[in-house]
Design an enzyme around this catalytic site. Structure first.
Site, short mmCIF file in Angstrom:
data_model
loop_
_atom_site.label_atom_id
_atom_site.label_comp_id
_atom_site.label_asym_id
_atom_site.label_seq_id
_atom_site.Cartn_x
_atom_site.Cartn_y
_atom_site.Cartn_z
N THR A 128 -31.66 27.42 -1.96
CA THR A 128 -32.83 28.21 -1.61
C THR A 128 -33.33 27.81 -0.21
OG1 THR A 128 -34.93 29.01 -2.44
CG2 THR A 128 -34.52 26.66 -2.70
N ASP A 184 -27.59 42.09 0.25
CA ASP A 184 -28.99 42.05 0.71
C ASP A 184 -29.08 41.87 2.21
OD1 ASP A 184 -30.54 42.44 -1.44
OD2 ASP A 184 -31.25 40.39 -1.64
N MET A 222 -41.95 34.39 2.38
CA MET A 222 -42.45 35.71 2.75
C MET A 222 -43.91 35.64 3.17
SD MET A 222 -40.69 37.95 -0.29
CE MET A 222 -40.74 36.69 -1.54
N GLU A 238 0.82 -1.22 0.00
CA GLU A 238 0.00 0.00 0.00
C GLU A 238 0.86 1.27 0.00
OE1 GLU A 238 -3.13 0.29 -0.53
OE2 GLU A 238 -3.08 2.48 -0.20
N PRO A 269 9.78 -8.16 -4.03
CA PRO A 269 9.59 -9.58 -4.36
C PRO A 269 8.20 -9.83 -4.94
CG PRO A 269 10.53 -9.34 -2.16
CD PRO A 269 10.15 -7.97 -2.62
N LYS A 279 -33.38 45.71 2.54
CA LYS A 279 -34.40 46.49 3.23
C LYS A 279 -35.07 45.62 4.27
CE LYS A 279 -38.09 45.67 -0.15
NZ LYS A 279 -39.30 45.22 0.48
#
Ligand SMILES: C[S@@+](CC[C@H](N)C(=O)[O-])C[C@H]1O[C@@H](n2cnc3c(N)ncnc32)[C@H](O)[C@@H]1O
Length: 508
Positions: free
Chosen positions: A358, A275, A410, A47, A68, A297
């Site tokens: 979202t 925003d 909203m 490995e 080997p 706002k």
């Protein structure tokens, strides 16, 4: 940059000695070794050797592996023309003509043997897990060929190197190297067209930080060529223009929900137009010297009119700035992106949109509430309780049908009207409702109730928003359990009576 003349070395003032900080105390000095067509020796067949082989396979070196026997993973790579496997134990003669060597056998005795022989023959060598026996150590690498970032911690804390690597990996687009290659291909044309080095440098800054770069990264060769021609022409006649606008969906709040592309665009921006619902923590991803303009706002508060926002975007981009327009959630979901895009395009400024998560998607994911269910919920809608002209004109009959699922954006202030319209159109009073306020933030609240009690829940529990109201979705139907923090709303006698009276009143 390849084959470039070396810059002069910094001059040393005779008699002056280096200060402590100039001298530093680096034991390992980072260099890039030319391995093109050179031979690299890897001793080992397991490995550890495979890990080294994977690294060296990124180069144009020839690799000889000595062991080997070899694991299946290495045998698979034997088919590569530049890899040769030698099936026997290591011998010092294996080091002849080798550029660098790795002692990557699974046993420490073999590795020490390789290190001793390499030292005797003056071959730079790295011993896996043996920095004391090595003449070089391996950095963590971020590979965006031909751009390569090597990260080292002097062998002290590889975990930290991996952390830095992960951050850089996230920050550099996967195909970043394309930009360097494409720039290389244009170098001669720029050199021939623009004699003045300062103008050339400005042109490169414009190309590498602007629309040309994003077109190259997106693989849009014709658009990149057009932009290059435009900027080259501007540089020739001295009217360079680099302005652009990027609408960035910043998600509902949790900065970890930013996309990698959003982070990249934030880093590049000169001006941030922000925003209200954008979490200030997200601004940490922007450059410290970027100018920030807040245009958000408060609901029903003084509004930065959309026209003013459009004007700001155009004004800043026309100054040649890269403008990032930061929007909550996704710019294309109740985000007024169309108006801004149209205004920016009308001014001849390039505009890009970076999608965000979202609010409905993020809130649902956060509380483990699937938005669709096989067989049971086959359509899901997003609707809003606010509209530009104040009209409340949704398709109530369609929304009131059994089995409908939707998210109201909203809708906090108009929750009572939603309830009344839906009930009047025949919706079941007991339709499941889930309200998520301040979704994905530490202050998140989750409330479950029934459609008949929607307005009472909002009023009695003081929900101010921002909130998503899910209608027609619940955990039971999905075979799942609700989150621990769920508040179940029981109407108080007073709000129940209020609801009852409202429902008896004639609909207008
Ligand atoms: C002007 S819309 C913008 C929507 C945004 N473009 C999006 O894709 O999420 C604002 C509404 O998004 C919802 N919203 C935004 N952030 C939210 C959050 N953190 N939790 C719950 N709802 C949120 C609320 O319904 C809020 O009134």
């Amino acid at each position: 940059m390849r084959n470039r003349a070396l810059p002069p070395l910094p001059s040393v003032v005779e008699g002056a000695s280096l200060t402590r900080s100039e001298r530093s105390s680096l034991r390992y000095f980072p260099i890039f070794v030319d391995l093109d067509n050179r031979e690299v020796l890897i001793v080992g067949g397991g490995e550890k050797a495979l890990q080294k082989l994977r690294l060296i396979a990124k180069t144009t070196a020839r690799v000889r592996m000595v062991a080997p026997e070899f694991d299946a993973g290495i045998l698979e790579l034997e088919r590569e023309p530049a890899v040769t496997l030698v099936r026997r134990g290591f011998a010092p003669a294996d080091l002849a003509g080798v550029a660098i060597a790795f002692a990557a056998a699974e046993d420490a005795t073999t590795n020490s043997h390789v290190a001793t022989a390499a030292k005797a023959q003056g071959v730079p060598h790295n011993v896996v897990d043996g920095p004391a026996e090595s003449t070089f150590i391996m950095p963590a690498i971020v590979d965006r060929d031909p751009v390569v970032v090597a990260i080292g911690t002097e062998g002290t804390a590889p975990v930290l190197a991996r952390e830095v690597k992960a951050k850089i990996e996230a920050w550099l687009p996967a195909n970043f190297g394309r930009v360097a290659d494409a720039a290389m291909a244009l170098r001669r044309r720029v050199q021939d067209a623009i004699a003045d080095p300062a103008r050339r440098r400005r042109l490169w800054e414009t190309l590498l930080h602007g629309v040309w770069r994003s077109s190259v990264l997106r693989g849009q060769a014709p658009a990149a060529e057009r932009e290059f021609e435009r900027q080259l022409h501007a540089a020739r006649i001295g009217t360079q223009f680099a302005g652009s606008v990027t609408l960035i969906g910043c998600g509902p709040g949790d900065p970890d929900l930013l996309t990698l592309k959003a982070q990249q665009r934030l880093q590049e921006a000169d001006v941030l137009v922000v925003d209200r619902l954008v979490n200030p923590a997200i601004l940490e991803y922007a450059r410290r010297d970027a100018v920030r303009i807040d245009v958000g706002k408060e609901p029903e508060g003084p509004s930065a009119a959309q026209d003013d926002i459009n004007r700001i975007l155009v004004r800043e981009a026309l100054k040649g700035q890269r403008v990032a327009r930061l929007k909550g959630g996704d710019a294309f979901v109740f985000g007024r992106a169309a108006e801004e895009m149209a205004a920016v395009r009308a001014a001849g400024i390039p505009v890009e949109v970076v999608p965000g998560i979202t609010a409905a998607h993020a809130c649902a994911a956060g509380i483990g509430l699937p938005l669709t269910l096989r067989q049971k919920v086959r359509q899901f809608a997003v609707v809003t309780g606010a509209s530009a002209d104040g009209a409340f004109d949704l398709d109530w009959n369609a929304l009131a049908k059994p089995g409908q699922a939707f998210a109201i954006y909203m809708g906090v202030r108009s929750a009572g009207r939603f309830r009344d319209e839906l009930l009047a159109a025949g919706a079941d009073q007991q339709t499941a409702v889930v309200i998520v306020e301040n979704g994905t933030l530490a202050s998140e609240r989750v409330i479950a109730t029934e459609l008949g009690h929607l307005a009472g829940a909002i009023e009695d529990l003081g929900v101010k928003g921002p909130a998503i109201i899910f209608v027609g979705l619940d955990w039971v139907a999905a075979g799942l359990s609700p989150p621990d923090k769920l508040e179940r709303y029981q109407p108080k006698a007073a709000s129940a009576a209020r609801d009852f009276e409202r429902r008896l009143a004639p609909q207008g």
